[in-house]
Design a protein around this motif. Sequence first.
Motif, mmCIF file in Angstrom:
data_model
loop_
_atom_site.group_PDB
_atom_site.id
_atom_site.type_symbol
_atom_site.label_atom_id
_atom_site.label_comp_id
_atom_site.label_asym_id
_atom_site.label_seq_id
_atom_site.Cartn_x
_atom_site.Cartn_y
_atom_site.Cartn_z
ATOM 1 N N ASN A 17 0.890 -1.152 0.000
ATOM 2 C CA ASN A 17 0.000 0.000 0.000
ATOM 3 C C ASN A 17 0.928 1.201 0.000
ATOM 4 O O ASN A 17 1.727 1.373 0.923
ATOM 5 C CB ASN A 17 -0.894 0.032 1.241
ATOM 6 C CG ASN A 17 -1.964 -1.029 1.181
ATOM 7 O OD1 ASN A 17 -2.479 -1.330 0.109
ATOM 8 N ND2 ASN A 17 -2.281 -1.608 2.320
ATOM 9 N N MET A 18 0.845 2.024 -1.054
ATOM 10 C CA MET A 18 1.841 3.078 -1.208
ATOM 11 C C MET A 18 1.193 4.441 -1.418
ATOM 12 O O MET A 18 0.104 4.538 -1.974
ATOM 13 C CB MET A 18 2.738 2.771 -2.407
ATOM 14 C CG MET A 18 3.451 1.448 -2.302
ATOM 15 S SD MET A 18 4.386 1.030 -3.767
ATOM 16 C CE MET A 18 5.757 2.131 -3.608
ATOM 17 N N ALA A 19 1.907 5.454 -0.996
ATOM 18 C CA ALA A 19 1.563 6.842 -1.297
ATOM 19 C C ALA A 19 2.838 7.495 -1.802
ATOM 20 O O ALA A 19 3.940 7.147 -1.367
ATOM 21 C CB ALA A 19 1.071 7.561 -0.051
ATOM 22 N N PHE A 20 2.713 8.403 -2.761
ATOM 23 C CA PHE A 20 3.872 9.031 -3.371
ATOM 24 C C PHE A 20 3.842 10.535 -3.184
ATOM 25 O O PHE A 20 2.778 11.151 -3.199
ATOM 26 C CB PHE A 20 3.907 8.761 -4.886
ATOM 27 C CG PHE A 20 4.113 7.322 -5.232
ATOM 28 C CD1 PHE A 20 5.378 6.800 -5.367
ATOM 29 C CD2 PHE A 20 3.024 6.484 -5.420
ATOM 30 C CE1 PHE A 20 5.569 5.468 -5.677
ATOM 31 C CE2 PHE A 20 3.198 5.158 -5.738
ATOM 32 C CZ PHE A 20 4.481 4.644 -5.870
ATOM 33 N N CYS A 21 4.999 11.111 -3.039
ATOM 34 C CA CYS A 21 5.144 12.556 -3.121
ATOM 35 C C CYS A 21 6.498 12.820 -3.772
ATOM 36 O O CYS A 21 7.396 11.986 -3.736
ATOM 37 C CB CYS A 21 5.042 13.217 -1.753
ATOM 38 S SG CYS A 21 6.416 12.859 -0.656
ATOM 39 N N ILE A 36 7.659 6.969 -10.763
ATOM 40 C CA ILE A 36 6.762 6.200 -9.890
ATOM 41 C C ILE A 36 6.961 4.701 -10.121
ATOM 42 O O ILE A 36 7.000 3.914 -9.172
ATOM 43 C CB ILE A 36 5.299 6.619 -10.113
ATOM 44 C CG1 ILE A 36 5.088 8.036 -9.578
ATOM 45 C CG2 ILE A 36 4.340 5.643 -9.447
ATOM 46 C CD1 ILE A 36 3.745 8.642 -9.900
ATOM 47 N N SER A 40 8.287 2.262 -7.252
ATOM 48 C CA SER A 40 7.423 1.143 -6.852
ATOM 49 C C SER A 40 8.172 -0.178 -6.909
ATOM 50 O O SER A 40 8.071 -1.006 -5.987
ATOM 51 C CB SER A 40 6.193 1.072 -7.766
ATOM 52 O OG SER A 40 5.425 2.233 -7.659
#
Length: 191
Positions: A17-21, A36, A40
Amino acid sequence: LLRLQHQFTDVKVSGLNMAFCGNVPIAAGLSSSSTIVVASLQAAIALNNFDLTSKQFIDLCGEGEWFVGSRGGAGDHAAIHYGQRGKIAHVSNLPMGVDKIIDAPSDYQLLIANSHIKAAKSEGAKHIFNARVASYNLGLTLLKQRFPEIADRVEFLRDLNPETLGCATSDIYRYLLKIPQKLTRSDLKKL
């Protein structure tokens, strides 16, 4: 991750479960989707303790980009993977490899700028991009079909050169004139 699981059949693959900034502008032609994809895969490798060669890593990144919907290669992923501050990497494709990594000249500066011209691969531009890739592949297939004497020496469009084919530049133009510039769907069916 499923592709990785096939390579490591004896290992259970954990999902993420990932969030990117980040600060790579989206749709600016600066490879935001590639960053990304690379991040990932790096996270999946770290979480699952996978041991991949650089070639495997870059090939998987190229395949992962297909989920964005663009049918491009893995050049951006290779540049991100091999990039080092103050260095220049000469990355070749088909076959993928790094020919050399050298120090960047100290008296040069590289400027990367956002032109603010949107490169929206997720919209209609994606279809145009993919159509071009398909057109190149179709044109190459037709060329090899119409000139079987060069078919074994032409795997990619880049192989259409006098050195690879052992011919004059005028011969290459003669070959290309036998490939239609445009095809309708009915023309394509006939072929």
